[in-house]
Design an enzyme around this catalytic site. Structure first.
Site, PDB file in Angstrom:
ATOM      1  N   ASP A   1      -3.196   4.662   2.825  1.00  0.00           N
ATOM      2  CA  ASP A   1      -3.432   5.047   4.221  1.00  0.00           C
ATOM      3  C   ASP A   1      -3.045   6.510   4.406  1.00  0.00           C
ATOM      4  O   ASP A   1      -1.934   6.909   4.036  1.00  0.00           O
ATOM      5  CB  ASP A   1      -2.597   4.195   5.188  1.00  0.00           C
ATOM      6  CG  ASP A   1      -3.066   2.747   5.241  1.00  0.00           C
ATOM      7  OD1 ASP A   1      -4.174   2.468   4.755  1.00  0.00           O
ATOM      8  OD2 ASP A   1      -2.322   1.902   5.764  1.00  0.00           O
ATOM      9  N   ASP A  29       0.856  -1.183   0.000  1.00  0.00           N
ATOM     10  CA  ASP A  29       0.000   0.000   0.000  1.00  0.00           C
ATOM     11  C   ASP A  29       0.891   1.232   0.000  1.00  0.00           C
ATOM     12  O   ASP A  29       2.115   1.122  -0.029  1.00  0.00           O
ATOM     13  CB  ASP A  29      -0.935  -0.001   1.225  1.00  0.00           C
ATOM     14  CG  ASP A  29      -0.167  -0.049   2.539  1.00  0.00           C
ATOM     15  OD1 ASP A  29       1.076   0.105   2.538  1.00  0.00           O
ATOM     16  OD2 ASP A  29      -0.797  -0.229   3.603  1.00  0.00           O
ATOM     17  N   ASP A  80       1.487   4.786   2.151  1.00  0.00           N
ATOM     18  CA  ASP A  80       1.162   5.522   3.374  1.00  0.00           C
ATOM     19  C   ASP A  80       1.564   6.989   3.238  1.00  0.00           C
ATOM     20  O   ASP A  80       2.653   7.297   2.732  1.00  0.00           O
ATOM     21  CB  ASP A  80       1.924   4.923   4.577  1.00  0.00           C
ATOM     22  CG  ASP A  80       1.581   3.463   4.806  1.00  0.00           C
ATOM     23  OD1 ASP A  80       0.413   3.094   4.583  1.00  0.00           O
ATOM     24  OD2 ASP A  80       2.473   2.692   5.207  1.00  0.00           O
TER      25      ASP A  80
END
Length: 404
Positions: free
Chosen positions: A328, A233, A235
């Site tokens: 995120d 992912d 961040d």
């Protein structure tokens, strides 16, 4: 250039990393390894660990064994193998015999047995057995779904599920919103995120945040800040040096992305800073920042350019020209930004050892919000990561040197 062709490198042209490994250029490899061993700290925050891992065959085996212990909630051997992997990752040489381990920390008997087998046989029979273990294989599959942790994996395994198709086929199973999104976009999410995709997402995030907070600092953290080329992912840490407006920015960004059709899923967790007792005594404690766990639609042309032409989408509805990316977003008050940046950069083992070092060696308490000196009974302020390292009496390590 004079030779007109590539020439062999000579020792005199090689740069040595003086701070961490003061071996001379003339030191034979076996001597260098034993000399280095004595300077290797038990704490990852005192070791420079780049992505250049000379001992991958050992650390891969350790990580498989650690993960298996984690799946079985057996914390002590899990941590032991993770620490051992972390130590070997920092070494500037490849272990070829057991003598090379002399003086190295965190390598207990069980770990040495695995190393010995790999040096003699070329592989670990224990790691090989784990990879073929039905429980391990099922857990590995289950946790690859966004929103699925160990407790859910255990539950599914006890229900008799072994593959994801069996989970999806059970109509009685109640999935959370996050898990439904995890299954819906599974193929995209499990394929990972490239550096180019992370850069493209970074532009989308910065554009959205600065629409509402023009002076916002938006920093990519996690593995990409440490120099990784691929991740699970992306961040981001967001803060603003101005007035306390950052609390509202995520709500506004979410609304904007909804209008733009970019938001596939989101879970907004509000800040719990006001009721928090800082800093936390727990080494692996969660922080109290406002966060948004999202899945964004990244159009493929955005990977290369900033333009995103959606006008023709209806013409080619059957052709998927986008990819789902996990993002995120973490919002930090400006005065805690340095601590948040340090905490969210990782790696996990580096952060764990940094907090352990603060507690055991400096009589301090460190988390993603603050550093507290228990002897002086004061909070130590810091405007940068360098200042936090200085407070702890540590040499500063660049983000790319924290791949522990």
């Amino acid at each position: 250039m004079e030779a007109g062709k590539p020439v062999d490198s000579e020792k005199k042209h090689r740069l040595m990393v003086q701070q961490a490994y003061p071996a001379t250029l003339d030191t034979p490899e076996s001597e260098a390894s034993s000399f280095v061993a004595g300077t290797v700290s038990q704490y990852a925050c005192q070791r420079r660990t780049t992505l250049n891992n000379c001992n991958k065959k050992f650390t891969d085996a350790f990580e498989i064994l650690a993960e298996n212990y984690e799946f079985r909630e057996n914390e002590v051997p899990c941590l032991a193998f993770m620490r051992a992997a972390s130590v070997l990752k920092c070494l500037p040489f490849t272990i070829v015999r057991m003598g090379d381990l002399e003086g190295l920390p965190c390598l207990g008997g069980e770990i040495r047995n695995v190393i010995e087998e790999i040096t003699e046989e070329g592989e670990s029979s224990r790691a090989k057995d784990v990879l073929t273990d039905e429980r391990y294989q099922s857990f590995k599959l289950f946790i690859s779904v966004f929103g699925v942790g160990l407790k859910t994996s255990e539950k599914w395994y006890r229900m008799g599920f072994r593959i994801l198709e069996e989970v999806k086929a059970d109509k009685t199973l109640k999935l959370s919103r996050m898990q439904k999104a995890g299954f819906l976009y599974y193929e995209d999410l499990v394929s990972g995120v490239s550096k180019a995709e992370a850069d493209a997402v970074s532009l989308i995030v910065k554009d959205a945040v600065r629409t509402f907070l023009p002076d916002a600092l938006v920093t990519i953290t996690g593995g990409f800040r440490r120099g990784k080329k691929i991740g699970h992912d992306v961040d981001f840490l967001i803060t603003s040096p101005g007035l306390r407006q950052e609390e509202e920015v995520l709500h506004k960004v979410i609304d904007l992305w909804k209008k733009q059709g970019l938001l596939l899923y989101y879970d907004l967790v509000e800040s719990t800073l006001e009721q928090a007792k800082l800093p936390s005594r727990k080494v692996d404690a969660f922080d109290h920042f406002q966060k948004c766990f999202a899945i964004l639609k990244l159009h493929q042309q955005r990977v290369d350019t900033r333009s995103c032409d959606t006008s023709k989408e209806s013409d080619k509805a059957e052709v998927k020209d986008w990819k789902a990316i996990r993002v995120d977003l973490v919002v930090s008050p400006f005065e805690q930004y340095a601590y948040a940046l340090l905490g969210w950069t990782g790696s996990r083992q580096f952060e764990r050892d940094l907090r352990r070092y603060a507690t055991h060696e400096r009589k301090m308490m460190l988390d993603n919000h603050a550093l507290y000196d228990k002897t002086k009974r004061i909070f130590l302020k810091a405007k940068s990561e360098e200042e936090i390292f200085a407070h702890l009496g540590l040499d500063y390590l660049e983000p790319w040197e924290r791949n522990a």
